[in-house]
Design a protein around this motif. Structure first.
Motif, PDB file in Angstrom:
ATOM      1  N   ILE A  28       0.826  -1.199   0.000  1.00 24.18           N
ATOM      2  CA  ILE A  28       0.000   0.000   0.000  1.00 24.18           C
ATOM      3  C   ILE A  28       0.866   1.257   0.000  1.00 24.18           C
ATOM      4  O   ILE A  28       0.469   2.298  -0.527  1.00 24.18           O
ATOM      5  N   VAL A  29       2.064   1.160   0.552  1.00 26.47           N
ATOM      6  CA  VAL A  29       2.971   2.307   0.611  1.00 26.47           C
ATOM      7  C   VAL A  29       3.428   2.715  -0.789  1.00 26.47           C
ATOM      8  O   VAL A  29       3.544   3.903  -1.101  1.00 26.47           O
ATOM      9  N   SER A  30       3.662   1.738  -1.632  1.00 29.45           N
ATOM     10  CA  SER A  30       4.167   2.025  -2.983  1.00 29.45           C
ATOM     11  C   SER A  30       3.070   1.985  -4.038  1.00 29.45           C
ATOM     12  O   SER A  30       3.361   2.121  -5.231  1.00 29.45           O
ATOM     13  N   PHE A  31       1.830   1.830  -3.611  1.00 28.45           N
ATOM     14  CA  PHE A  31       0.736   1.626  -4.562  1.00 28.45           C
ATOM     15  C   PHE A  31       0.568   2.812  -5.510  1.00 28.45           C
ATOM     16  O   PHE A  31       0.500   2.645  -6.726  1.00 28.45           O
ATOM     17  N   GLU A  32       0.507   4.015  -4.967  1.00 27.79           N
ATOM     18  CA  GLU A  32       0.257   5.188  -5.817  1.00 27.79           C
ATOM     19  C   GLU A  32       1.397   5.416  -6.797  1.00 27.79           C
ATOM     20  O   GLU A  32       1.158   5.729  -7.970  1.00 27.79           O
ATOM     21  N   ASP A  33       2.640   5.262  -6.350  1.00 25.48           N
ATOM     22  CA  ASP A  33       3.775   5.433  -7.253  1.00 25.48           C
ATOM     23  C   ASP A  33       3.748   4.392  -8.366  1.00 25.48           C
ATOM     24  O   ASP A  33       4.084   4.692  -9.527  1.00 25.48           O
ATOM     25  N   THR A  34       3.345   3.169  -8.025  1.00 25.55           N
ATOM     26  CA  THR A  34       3.256   2.112  -9.032  1.00 25.55           C
ATOM     27  C   THR A  34       2.219   2.458 -10.093  1.00 25.55           C
ATOM     28  O   THR A  34       2.459   2.282 -11.294  1.00 25.55           O
ATOM     29  N   VAL A  35       1.075   2.964  -9.649  1.00 26.41           N
ATOM     30  CA  VAL A  35       0.020   3.343 -10.585  1.00 26.41           C
ATOM     31  C   VAL A  35       0.487   4.493 -11.479  1.00 26.41           C
ATOM     32  O   VAL A  35       0.281   4.481 -12.699  1.00 26.41           O
ATOM     33  N   LYS A  36       1.124   5.483 -10.883  1.00 21.07           N
ATOM     34  CA  LYS A  36       1.622   6.619 -11.666  1.00 21.07           C
ATOM     35  C   LYS A  36       2.636   6.159 -12.708  1.00 21.07           C
ATOM     36  O   LYS A  36       2.652   6.671 -13.842  1.00 21.07           O
TER      37      LYS A  36
END
Length: 219
Positions: free
Chosen positions: A18-26
């Motif tokens: 969950i910590v890296s989720f947004e960066d992965t999506v971006k």
């Protein structure tokens, strides 16, 4: 990644912390956009997340992904230890979040379904039991195909014996805040106590050890 553009992908599963989720999506978005430029807007794969919390990933996916990308939010309620003997009887929670540019509103979906119940039952069955808020989408061939893609993905879990539970991301997190939080908290706290099996274990103590094993191995 070039595979997003080059390969014939139907589904991309985002299995990250969950910590890296947004960066992965971006990081994924430019590749999806390039894929659509080369192959057309309908080529966007179904994006599935499997995070153990749901509202936060849902917001990120709707915020960053191209509108052409369908979104399915899921949570397999088990891990490699608790399901080491198979998926039979394990809970699988999902929300069909966006299909063909239409975002389902979990707050009003039940009311909408009741209103249309006598009007478009056949259309709803053709679309996996769901109804769209914009009726123009119901008869759209592309929408039917995309709903079928979601159902085919979900069938993988259903055929393995999972209990399929449609649930809004909001309700999932409300339930999980109680059940999962206390389970993992107790399991982690007991896990650092160094408890071990003995020749005279009671069934209650064996349950404690099983809780420690499951919560420390699954997450």
């Amino acid at each position: 990644e070039t595979f997003v553009v080059e390969r014939d992908l139907d589904v991309i599963v985002l299995a990250t912390s969950i910590v890296s989720f947004e960066d992965t999506v971006k990081d994924l978005v430019p590749h999806l956009q390039k894929r659509m430029e080369l192959k057309g807007n309908d080529s966007c794969p179904l994006i599935v997340d499997v995070a153990s919390v749901k509202e936060h990933p849902r917001e990120i996916l709707l915020k960053h992904l191209p509108e052409e990308c369908d979104v399915l939010c899921t949570h397999p309620m088990f891990g490699p230890d608790s399901a080491k003997c198979g998926w039979q009887g394990q809970n699988f929670v999902y929300e069909k979040t966006r299909v063909n540019g239409v975002v389902f509103d979990p707050e009003t979906m039940e009311e909408e379904q009741q209103t249309n119940n006598n009007n478009d039952t056949d259309d709803a069955d053709a679309n996996g039991g769901e109804r769209f808020f914009d009726n123009s989408h119901v008869d759209c061939e592309i929408t039917v195909e995309k709903m079928d893609r979601i159902e085919r993905f979900l069938s993988i879990w259903e055929e393995e014996g999972c209990n399929m539970t449609p649930l809004s991301c909001k309700d999932h997190d409300a339930y999980a805040a109680n059940s999962q939080f206390i389970t993992h908290l107790v399991g982690r706290v007991l896990g650092v106590q160094g408890l071990h099996s003995t020749p005279i274990d009671t069934s209650g103590f064996q349950s404690v050890l099983k809780l420690i094993e499951n919560t420390n191995a699954d997450s």
